[in-house]
Structure formats: C-alpha cells, structure tokens
Design a protein around this motif. Structure first.
Motif: not given
Length: 592
Positions: A294, A438, A440, A456-457, A460, A472, A477-478, A480-481
């Motif tokens: 993250g 990142g 969050e 989140m899905s 994206l 992510k 999985g919270q 964004t990367h």
C-alpha cells in the motif's frame, strides 16, 4: 435486494435491483452510501498522440480467451485484471494500445516495471544492436555486456556495496539474498514486515506477509513477520512522521525532532526479538517504501534504528529495491538512501530492465565470498541482451534527468492530492515519494476503515473503461497505486503554475459525488505520468481532458457537523450534486 459480501466487521453492503448500493456501518461510525451509475457517454477524448500503432491482425479476442482458459494455468485467469480484460497489442512510452486500436494511459507502468517508458527509443536501439551481435551466452564465458553493466551498476552504490550477481526476477534475487545471508551469518531466522511482498517462490513466500499470496503448504521456514510501522493505518502515527511532502492528518504531540510513533514501532520490533526468534538471526528484509502493501512509509528514523538492532543480533540488513530503485523516489537513486542507511545487501528487479526479465543482488565482498564456498550457476542471469538493455536504462535515466523529474512532478502531484484529501472523507491518506504514490480510500477518516473491495474494483473498472490503467495495493486492496515510469518531460510553463487555475480546478461544493471527485483526481494522476513533448498540443486545450469515472459516492467534507451526519443517515436515496465543468478539467491540462 442482492447482498454483497464485505470483509469488514460491523458492516453490511447491499445492492438494490435498481443498482443503488448502500453501506451500513456499525454504531458510532459514519454512514456512507454510493450509487453505481451507468458509464458516462460524454467521456472527453484522450490527449493527442503522434505515434501510430501497427494494425493488429492476430488472434481474435474470443480465441485468446479460449486459449487462456484451456491451455494457460488457471492462476493466469485468477489474476487477470478487470471483468472485461484489456487485450494489449502495442506500447510506446506512456501509452498502450489494445487489439482494437484503443489507446490507454499506463499509470501502473506494467506493475511498477516500465522505468523509462514502453519501447523507449534508446533502450529499443540497444536491444536491437545486441540481438544482431550475440543473443546468449552464460557466465562460464567472459563477454563484454556482463562486465560493462556490472561496473556501471556498481558505480551507483556506496562502498562497500560493490559486488553484483545478476538474476532473472525479483523473487529469484530475494531467494538468493536469503541463501547468502544464512551462509554468511551461520544463522537461519529472517524478519520481515507484515503486509510485505518479497516474491512468490517457495522460500520468498515466507518473507511475504499477505494471505492472498500464501498457499496451505510448508513454506518460508525460519521467516517471522513483525508489525509494519504504518503511521496512517497502524496504532501509532502523527503529522510529522514521514519523509514525504505529505503527512498524515493524525494529531501529533511529539516534541521537535522526536517521534513517539517511531519509539512504539521500534518497541514492537524489540518484542519480536524477545519472543519470536533466536538470539542470533540471519537477516532483516524491508522495502524502503512498502509497495504492494500500500505504498506504506515508515517513521523517518525507523530503519536506522532497526538496522542497529538487527546487526547487534548478528543479522544482515537487506533492502528490497524492486519498486523503489532507479530514481523513482526522486530524492535519491535508491530508496534506502532516503533513510540514511547502508544495507548489507540490496535486491532489485522490475525497473532494472524496463520490462525485460532481469534482477540483481548487490552486496559486499565479504558476503559474496561466503556465497562462493559452494557452487551456484544461473543459465540466464547476466544474459548479454539483458545486460545491454539494463545498461541503456541507466543511460536513459541519467540523460533524461528522470530522477529530478520524479521529484518535481511527484511533489506537485502529492501536494495537490493532499488538498483533495483535506476536503473529502473518502480519501484517507496520500503518501509516497517521487512517482511512487499511494492514495488510500476509506469509508471515513475517523475509523480509517478501508473502502469496500467491490467499490475499489468498480473505480478501477470505470477508470479503465475510460482509458486509464492504474493499480491497487494495500492489505485490503484499498490503495490506488501509481508507480509511473520516471520519464517525464517538463514543459517550461509547468514550473510557474498559475495559482488561479489550480484554485478553479479544486473548487468544490459542500457535497460532491464521487464521480466529480474522480474527475478532479484523475487529471492529477495524468500529471504524474511521463509525457513526451509530442504527447500534447499546448495550443489545443479542448483536447486535453481527462477520462471521467461514473462511480458515484455520496461524500461530505471533513467539517460536517453531527446534525449533518444524522441528516445523511436518515436519507433513503442517494443524492447527487452534478458539478461537471469541462473547463475545470481542462485547466490542469493547460498547465502541461
């Protein structure tokens, strides 16, 4: 009404037949609800690009999926991004094209791998030149590309880190580092952080501390995980902990130059030493910034103190630079340099070859000598083509000034994202260094509970549908990367950014839908990526718009009163405030 599973306790997420989704939190938590709207049909166009991809004439999408399902290992399907996969055909610099000719902006850089842009001309030329001369030979022969590259790579390290062993991947490099540490120290136990990812081989699986990457078999014998010093999500943290242009919003009562959160996390490491490992250990693995976990940053002095504790117990300190290396953090070429430490070993991969399979372990002469007690052979490590490509990557980073660009663009990006964080409950934290960033996403800032996975899905998915590829991370999985490649050409007028334009861009009503918020976030993510000069026509502002997400969250500013919360709690339907303003979206692009 259809139930959607939630991984967070005290919450039920439900979808009605009309598409409305409601999230009910436990007592005392803020109430949130969001609406999954149909995809916008008036999506602005991508910025222009003068590169023309080749026409695709290969397998159909249907046939590729049939082969993927029938002949590829099922794991390939499991890790496939998106409900409707992207069928990639060609890439150039920051752009990717699918088999239908649609262009995507790659903000994930091939999962933090493409360090100087897809098919960078200099790197492509180096590969072609070497392919005409010699494809492959092994280390049993002496060939120039291997030695030229090792000497060049060693010049980027401080003494005594001057001995290099080349591998094919990051997992292999970390696996080898584990072996070398145990051979040199005569000890066995290795410590890593919770939430870490250091590879997927049977040995490195023990270093990795994330259930999604674990199998129910014996693995990683001798590996112990300790608490990750996460100053946002962890139990301790304040507003001065990180070496970053953006700090957390948590309150801090520390005296000048002292970090109580650091003391607490070091205390946890000491407890691990006291309870979970022998008195003598082999090694301590840590990324300078935790990547897949993250984009987690530690208190400024944590690694410095941790290294002292590890070495006092006979252990080696190993820096995993797979994601942070090669100038991505901006301030330094290697992430460990930002912590004012010198590790005993450094592992790297991904950006080392700009996508060509390659990795490396860099260590001291003494540790390398211990490894030479036995025989180890790697058929493809140090391959001539790999070395030529990796050498050209170093040249491209230096000649293009990529490290300084990462610093300047990354600092600007995080500063502007922090302004959005300060306004909206859904953005819990902004963090990182350079172009390793990142964001969050949370249900609310008070609880810091992660945004639900399904939300989140959807974010994206919609962003992909509008032409932008991001990643992510995080334990849930919270996060964004964004790990954009370091190649970015600053236009002269970017340096003097008009304050009025930014004010216009960030102006927002008291309540704002998530779609509008993502309209404001996405241009900044565009700004993080390495554009070439030819990517934009500065005289055509109407073409410089960003994709718009249609996932709509009802959020509120951080200053909302208890009465406003109660009013939102009692509402039966989602509200939307449509503040779409294409001129605001174009404002930031006009700065490029």
């Amino acid at each position: 009404m259809f139930k959607l599973a939630s991984s967070l306790s005290g919450r039920c997420v439900s979808r009605t037949r009309s598409g409305s989704v409601q999230t009910h939190l436990a007592a005392g938590a803020f109430f949130h609800k969001y609406h999954l709207a149909p995809l916008d049909t008036d999506v602005p166009e991508m910025p222009p690009c003068d590169f023309k991809p080749e026409e695709y004439t290969g397998l159909s999408k249907e046939r590729m999926m049939e082969i993927r399902q029938q002949y590829c290992n099922p794991m390939i399907m499991k890790v496939t991004y998106y409900k409707k996969p992207v069928f990639i055909h060609q890439g150039y610099m920051q752009w990717l094209w699918d088999v239908d000719g649609r262009r995507y902006l790659d903000l994930f850089a091939g999962v933090a791998t493409v360090s100087v842009g897809h098919c960078h001309p200099k790197v492509t030329a180096a590969a072609e030149k070497q392919l005409r001369r010699l494809w492959h030979t092994t280390n049993i022969y002496v060939h120039p590309p291997l030695h030229e590259y090792c000497e060049k790579l060693a010049s980027y390290f401080p003494d005594p880190l001057k001995v290099i062993y080349l591998t094919n991947s990051g997992s292999e490099a970390n696996d080898l580092a584990m072996l070398m540490a145990r051979l040199h120290t005569g000890n066995y136990d290795i410590i890593t952080f919770r939430g870490s990812y250091h590879g997927g081989s049977p040995q490195t699986m023990g270093l990795t501390s994330n259930a999604a990457y674990k199998y129910p078999i014996a693995n990683g014998l001798g590996c112990t995980n300790t608490m990750c010093p996460d100053v946002f999500r962890g139990p301790w943290g304040g507003s001065h902990c990180r070496d970053s242009p953006v700090q957390t919003t948590r309150e801090c009562g520390c005296a000048q130059g002292h970090c109580m959160a650091n003391d607490q996390y070091i205390g946890q490491l000491k407890e691990t030493f006291a309870t979970s490992v022998p008195s003598r250990i082999a090694a301590f693995f840590a990324e300078p910034i935790q990547g897949l976990g993250g984009v987690v940053q530690y208190p400024k002095t944590y690694l410095r103190e941790a290294y002292k504790l590890v070495r006092a117990r006979g252990g080696l300190c190993i820096a995993d630079e797979v994601q942070t290396g090669f100038g991505r953090t901006g301030t330094h070429f290697w992430g460990f340099q930002g912590h004012d430490v010198i590790p005993d070993m450094v592992t790297m991969a991904k950006g080392i070859g700009n996508g060509f399979p390659m990795g490396a372990v860099v260590t001291t002469p003494e540790i390398a000598a211990s490894f030479a007690k036995g025989a180890h052979f790697n058929t493809f490590g140090g391959n001539a083509v790999a070395c030529a490509i990796a050498s050209s990557v170093l040249d491209a980073i230096k000649e293009d000034g990529a490290q300084q660009i990462s610093l300047n663009v990354g600092n600007y990006l995080m500063t502007e994202l922090a302004k959005l964080r300060d306004k909206y409950e859904i953005i819990g934290d902004v963090r990182g260094k350079g172009l390793h960033i990142g964001v969050e996403m949370v249900t609310d800032k008070a609880s810091r509970e992660p945004l639900p996975p399904e939300a989140m899905s959807e974010i994206l998915q919609h962003i992909k549908d509008m032409g932008v590829l991001i990643g992510k991370g995080g334990m849930y999985g919270q996060v964004t990367h964004s790990t954009s490649s370091d190649y970015f050409t600053f236009r002269q007028h970017v340096v003097g950014i008009p304050h009025s334009s930014l004010t216009s861009l960030l102006r927002a009503p008291p309540l704002i839908t998530g779609a509008e918020m993502l309209r404001r976030i996405n241009p900044v993510f565009f700004f993080s990526h390495p554009f070439r000069r030819s990517a934009f026509n500065p005289r055509c502002a109407s073409q410089r718009r960003t994709p718009i997400s249609s996932l709509r969250f009802l959020t509120r500013p951080c200053t909302a009163t208890r009465a406003e919360n109660e009013r939102l709690r009692g509402e039966s339907q989602c509200q939307e405030i449509n503040t779409t303003n294409p001129q605001q979206l174009s404002a930031l692009f006009s700065l490029l």
